[in-house]
Write a protein that holds these residues in place. Sequence first.
Motif, short mmCIF file in Angstrom:
data_model
loop_
_atom_site.label_atom_id
_atom_site.label_comp_id
_atom_site.label_asym_id
_atom_site.label_seq_id
_atom_site.Cartn_x
_atom_site.Cartn_y
_atom_site.Cartn_z
N ASP A 163 -9.72 -114.35 65.37
CA ASP A 163 -10.01 -114.47 63.95
C ASP A 163 -9.05 -113.61 63.15
N ARG A 164 -8.01 -114.21 62.59
CA ARG A 164 -7.01 -113.46 61.82
C ARG A 164 -7.48 -113.18 60.40
N ASP A 165 -8.63 -113.74 60.02
CA ASP A 165 -9.12 -113.57 58.66
C ASP A 165 -10.14 -112.44 58.53
N HIS A 166 -10.54 -111.85 59.65
CA HIS A 166 -11.44 -110.70 59.57
C HIS A 166 -10.76 -109.62 58.73
N PRO A 167 -11.49 -108.99 57.77
CA PRO A 167 -10.85 -108.04 56.85
C PRO A 167 -10.05 -106.95 57.56
N ARG A 168 -10.59 -106.38 58.65
CA ARG A 168 -9.88 -105.32 59.34
C ARG A 168 -8.62 -105.84 60.02
N THR A 169 -8.70 -107.04 60.60
CA THR A 169 -7.54 -107.64 61.24
C THR A 169 -6.50 -108.04 60.21
N ALA A 170 -6.94 -108.63 59.10
CA ALA A 170 -6.01 -109.04 58.06
C ALA A 170 -5.26 -107.85 57.48
N ARG A 171 -5.96 -106.73 57.32
CA ARG A 171 -5.29 -105.52 56.83
C ARG A 171 -4.26 -105.05 57.84
N ALA A 172 -4.61 -105.04 59.12
CA ALA A 172 -3.68 -104.60 60.15
C ALA A 172 -2.43 -105.47 60.17
N LEU A 173 -2.59 -106.77 59.97
CA LEU A 173 -1.45 -107.67 59.99
C LEU A 173 -0.45 -107.38 58.88
N ARG A 174 -0.92 -106.77 57.79
CA ARG A 174 -0.01 -106.41 56.70
C ARG A 174 0.83 -105.19 57.02
N HIS A 175 0.34 -104.33 57.92
CA HIS A 175 0.99 -103.04 58.13
C HIS A 175 1.45 -102.80 59.56
N ARG A 176 1.12 -103.69 60.50
CA ARG A 176 1.41 -103.44 61.91
C ARG A 176 1.95 -104.70 62.57
N ASP A 177 2.60 -104.48 63.72
CA ASP A 177 3.09 -105.57 64.55
C ASP A 177 2.21 -105.67 65.80
N ALA A 178 2.35 -106.79 66.51
CA ALA A 178 1.66 -106.99 67.79
C ALA A 178 0.17 -106.67 67.68
N VAL A 179 -0.46 -107.19 66.65
CA VAL A 179 -1.87 -106.90 66.39
C VAL A 179 -2.77 -107.68 67.34
N ARG A 180 -3.74 -106.98 67.94
CA ARG A 180 -4.75 -107.60 68.80
C ARG A 180 -6.12 -107.07 68.38
N ALA A 181 -7.13 -107.89 68.52
CA ALA A 181 -8.48 -107.51 68.09
C ALA A 181 -9.50 -107.89 69.14
N TRP A 182 -10.57 -107.08 69.18
CA TRP A 182 -11.71 -107.32 70.06
C TRP A 182 -12.98 -107.13 69.25
N THR A 183 -14.05 -107.80 69.65
CA THR A 183 -15.35 -107.65 68.99
C THR A 183 -16.42 -107.37 70.03
N THR A 184 -17.56 -106.84 69.53
CA THR A 184 -18.74 -106.66 70.38
C THR A 184 -19.85 -107.55 69.84
N ALA A 185 -20.84 -107.79 70.66
CA ALA A 185 -21.94 -108.67 70.27
C ALA A 185 -22.80 -108.07 69.17
N ASP A 186 -22.74 -106.74 69.02
CA ASP A 186 -23.62 -106.10 68.05
C ASP A 186 -22.91 -105.67 66.77
N GLY A 187 -21.76 -106.28 66.47
CA GLY A 187 -21.18 -106.06 65.15
C GLY A 187 -20.03 -105.08 65.07
N GLY A 188 -19.34 -104.86 66.17
CA GLY A 188 -18.20 -103.95 66.15
C GLY A 188 -16.88 -104.69 66.31
N THR A 189 -15.82 -104.13 65.72
CA THR A 189 -14.47 -104.70 65.84
C THR A 189 -13.49 -103.57 66.13
N VAL A 190 -12.61 -103.80 67.09
CA VAL A 190 -11.52 -102.89 67.41
C VAL A 190 -10.21 -103.64 67.20
#
Length: 215
Positions: free
Chosen positions: A109-136
């Motif tokens: 999901d490249r549209d998640h706010p935290r991921t979208a922000r990272a894409l503006r400032h970082r390269d090689a962006v990867r994201a993970w989620t948890t079942a209870d509402g966490g994002t790394v």
Amino acid sequence: MTSGLSKLLTAAARGSFPPADGSVTVLPAPSPRDAGVVSFTAHAVVFADVPAAWVHERIPPGDLAAPLNPPFLSALGARLGREVNNIDLLTVAEALPGPPPLALTRSTDRDHPRTARALRHRDAVRAWTTADGGTVVLGRGVAGRRELAVEVDDAAQGRGLGRELARSARHLVPAGELLWAQVAPGNARSVRALLAAGFRPVGAEALLVPPGERG
């Protein structure tokens, strides 16, 4: 090629800091994207494509706070045609062995706010989620360093998930590498989470970004 800023940051992360002599080091921008100021104990580093003489003319000798104060940051931003983003606490931690303690699922999901922000400032962006509402989110940021961002849904706040996400992120980094995280000092909850996850304060940092890319 490893930049001078990358070498300096890696040395500081390993405990070898610049001399606490009140001086200001000026380094070239490590990439067209990166510009800013990082401040250690009694030593500041300006990384931007500006003459060293221009920097020293605008920082009073012995004024340890000047490199991260509004007058200098505003002048640097005007010179570069950029805006000051945030003044953040800069922290670092080493990779941890083995799988992460949390069950993480790779996210596309490249549209998640935290991921979208990272894409503006970082390269090689990867994201993970948890079942209870966490994002790394991990990506390559300033001077190619590996940077972390964590997001916890409102409904999952207050249960230590941010701390566990930050700790889990250290298991996602190859052995021997460093993981960096920046956080606003006023965001006390996130500061506590990072410290509890084993991140160490290294300094403070202000990044300058193109107009419209703040946040």
